[in-house]
Design a protein around this motif. Structure first.
Motif, PDB file in Angstrom:
ATOM      1  N   ALA A  96       0.834  -1.207   0.000  1.00  0.00           N
ATOM      2  CA  ALA A  96       0.000   0.000   0.000  1.00  0.00           C
ATOM      3  C   ALA A  96       0.869   1.258   0.000  1.00  0.00           C
ATOM      4  O   ALA A  96       0.614   2.200  -0.759  1.00  0.00           O
ATOM      5  N   TYR A  97       1.894   1.277   0.842  1.00  0.00           N
ATOM      6  CA  TYR A  97       2.805   2.426   0.875  1.00  0.00           C
ATOM      7  C   TYR A  97       3.515   2.590  -0.470  1.00  0.00           C
ATOM      8  O   TYR A  97       3.656   3.701  -0.988  1.00  0.00           O
ATOM      9  N   ALA A  98       3.969   1.483  -1.033  1.00  0.00           N
ATOM     10  CA  ALA A  98       4.681   1.547  -2.311  1.00  0.00           C
ATOM     11  C   ALA A  98       3.761   2.040  -3.426  1.00  0.00           C
ATOM     12  O   ALA A  98       4.195   2.785  -4.310  1.00  0.00           O
ATOM     13  N   ARG A  99       2.494   1.638  -3.393  1.00  0.00           N
ATOM     14  CA  ARG A  99       1.533   2.094  -4.398  1.00  0.00           C
ATOM     15  C   ARG A  99       1.364   3.617  -4.301  1.00  0.00           C
ATOM     16  O   ARG A  99       1.386   4.325  -5.312  1.00  0.00           O
ATOM     17  N   ILE A 100       1.209   4.116  -3.076  1.00  0.00           N
ATOM     18  CA  ILE A 100       1.067   5.564  -2.880  1.00  0.00           C
ATOM     19  C   ILE A 100       2.327   6.284  -3.359  1.00  0.00           C
ATOM     20  O   ILE A 100       2.260   7.305  -4.052  1.00  0.00           O
ATOM     21  N   PRO A 106       5.339   9.308 -10.697  1.00  0.00           N
ATOM     22  CA  PRO A 106       5.079   8.584 -11.950  1.00  0.00           C
ATOM     23  C   PRO A 106       6.334   8.383 -12.787  1.00  0.00           C
ATOM     24  O   PRO A 106       6.347   7.531 -13.675  1.00  0.00           O
ATOM     25  N   ASP A 107       7.385   9.132 -12.513  1.00  0.00           N
ATOM     26  CA  ASP A 107       8.626   8.964 -13.269  1.00  0.00           C
ATOM     27  C   ASP A 107       9.352   7.671 -12.881  1.00  0.00           C
ATOM     28  O   ASP A 107      10.296   7.279 -13.545  1.00  0.00           O
ATOM     29  N   ARG A 108       8.925   7.028 -11.843  1.00  0.00           N
ATOM     30  CA  ARG A 108       9.554   5.773 -11.385  1.00  0.00           C
ATOM     31  C   ARG A 108       8.735   4.575 -11.870  1.00  0.00           C
ATOM     32  O   ARG A 108       8.114   3.861 -11.097  1.00  0.00           O
ATOM     33  N   GLN A 109       8.750   4.374 -13.153  1.00  0.00           N
ATOM     34  CA  GLN A 109       7.962   3.315 -13.789  1.00  0.00           C
ATOM     35  C   GLN A 109       8.319   1.907 -13.286  1.00  0.00           C
ATOM     36  O   GLN A 109       7.423   1.079 -13.154  1.00  0.00           O
ATOM     37  N   PRO A 110       9.588   1.602 -12.989  1.00  0.00           N
ATOM     38  CA  PRO A 110       9.892   0.246 -12.498  1.00  0.00           C
ATOM     39  C   PRO A 110       9.122  -0.106 -11.215  1.00  0.00           C
ATOM     40  O   PRO A 110       8.732  -1.257 -11.016  1.00  0.00           O
ATOM     41  N   ILE A 111       8.869   0.879 -10.371  1.00  0.00           N
ATOM     42  CA  ILE A 111       8.108   0.624  -9.147  1.00  0.00           C
ATOM     43  C   ILE A 111       6.669   0.266  -9.501  1.00  0.00           C
ATOM     44  O   ILE A 111       6.108  -0.698  -8.990  1.00  0.00           O
ATOM     45  N   ILE A 112       6.078   1.033 -10.409  1.00  0.00           N
ATOM     46  CA  ILE A 112       4.699   0.783 -10.820  1.00  0.00           C
ATOM     47  C   ILE A 112       4.584  -0.588 -11.491  1.00  0.00           C
ATOM     48  O   ILE A 112       3.649  -1.342 -11.245  1.00  0.00           O
ATOM     49  N   ASP A 113       5.580  -0.919 -12.332  1.00  0.00           N
ATOM     50  CA  ASP A 113       5.574  -2.229 -12.998  1.00  0.00           C
ATOM     51  C   ASP A 113       5.704  -3.368 -11.983  1.00  0.00           C
ATOM     52  O   ASP A 113       5.017  -4.388 -12.094  1.00  0.00           O
ATOM     53  N   ALA A 114       6.579  -3.188 -11.019  1.00  0.00           N
ATOM     54  CA  ALA A 114       6.766  -4.225 -10.001  1.00  0.00           C
ATOM     55  C   ALA A 114       5.497  -4.416  -9.176  1.00  0.00           C
ATOM     56  O   ALA A 114       5.118  -5.546  -8.845  1.00  0.00           O
ATOM     57  N   LEU A 115       4.819  -3.327  -8.857  1.00  0.00           N
ATOM     58  CA  LEU A 115       3.566  -3.424  -8.109  1.00  0.00           C
ATOM     59  C   LEU A 115       2.489  -4.121  -8.931  1.00  0.00           C
ATOM     60  O   LEU A 115       1.695  -4.900  -8.400  1.00  0.00           O
ATOM     61  N   ALA A 116       2.475  -3.857 -10.236  1.00  0.00           N
ATOM     62  CA  ALA A 116       1.488  -4.505 -11.103  1.00  0.00           C
ATOM     63  C   ALA A 116       1.698  -6.011 -11.104  1.00  0.00           C
ATOM     64  O   ALA A 116       0.729  -6.786 -11.090  1.00  0.00           O
ATOM     65  N   VAL A 117       2.944  -6.435 -11.111  1.00  0.00           N
ATOM     66  CA  VAL A 117       3.245  -7.868 -11.074  1.00  0.00           C
ATOM     67  C   VAL A 117       2.789  -8.467  -9.737  1.00  0.00           C
ATOM     68  O   VAL A 117       2.218  -9.557  -9.690  1.00  0.00           O
ATOM     69  N   LEU A 118       3.020  -7.741  -8.648  1.00  0.00           N
ATOM     70  CA  LEU A 118       2.627  -8.236  -7.327  1.00  0.00           C
ATOM     71  C   LEU A 118       1.115  -8.327  -7.175  1.00  0.00           C
ATOM     72  O   LEU A 118       0.614  -9.183  -6.441  1.00  0.00           O
ATOM     73  N   GLU A 119       0.378  -7.468  -7.845  1.00  0.00           N
ATOM     74  CA  GLU A 119      -1.068  -7.431  -7.682  1.00  0.00           C
ATOM     75  C   GLU A 119      -1.795  -8.431  -8.562  1.00  0.00           C
ATOM     76  O   GLU A 119      -2.964  -8.702  -8.349  1.00  0.00           O
TER      77      GLU A 119
END
Length: 155
Positions: A96-100, A106-119
């Motif tokens: 949840a913290y990482a998603r926020i 938004p410039d940190r796309q690898p974080i968003i991609d990693a969260l998408a894989v986890l979800e």
């Protein structure tokens, strides 16, 4: 003058465990009682009342060790399950913290991609090529014999 204990005097002695929880089987306890009463003065090679009681006491001691080990195992399992629940809750909060954080950056796309894989729901399907293994099915020589109406269709 020494008198060997009788069944009456034996029953007055407090047992080390109740018959329901005694690891010594009832028939073996009966043999021990026989050697303690009627055969108290008789000895056979490696077998007398004393040796039978000694073996029974050793079994009872081992049974206590097993009971203690089982209690320790149950405690360890409960502790492990509690720690797993704590870890799972922490991991949920971390996502949840990482998603926020990812939404705020938004410039940190690898974080968003990693969260998408986890979800994504975990797939329990085996990763195979889809190719069937083994011998191919046998071809029927007279398929029309087997194409007749089934009994439910004939009604």
């Amino acid at each position: 003058m020494f008198m060997p204990p009788t069944m009456t005097s034996l029953s007055l002695v407090a047992p080390t465990s109740s018959p329901e929880t005694d690891p010594v089987p009832a028939d073996v306890r009966a043999v021990i009682d026989l050697f303690t009463t009627h055969l108290a003065k008789v000895t056979f090679p490696d077998v007398d009342a004393s040796s039978l009681r000694k073996h029974a006491d050793e079994l009872r001691a081992e049974a206590k060790t097993v009971a203690s080990a089982r209690e320790a195992l149950a405690t360890a399992i409960a502790t492990t399950e509690a720690r797993l629940a704590t870890l799972s809750a922490a991991a949920t909060r971390a996502i949840a913290y990482a998603r926020i954080y990812g939404e705020a950056h938004p410039d940190r796309q690898p974080i968003i991609d990693a969260l998408a894989v986890l979800e994504r729901p975990a797939s329990h399907e085996p990763t195979t090529s889809g190719k069937r293994r083994g011998r191919p099915p046998k071809q029927r020589e007279n398929p029309e014999l087997f194409d007749a109406a089934t009994p439910s269709e004939a009604q």
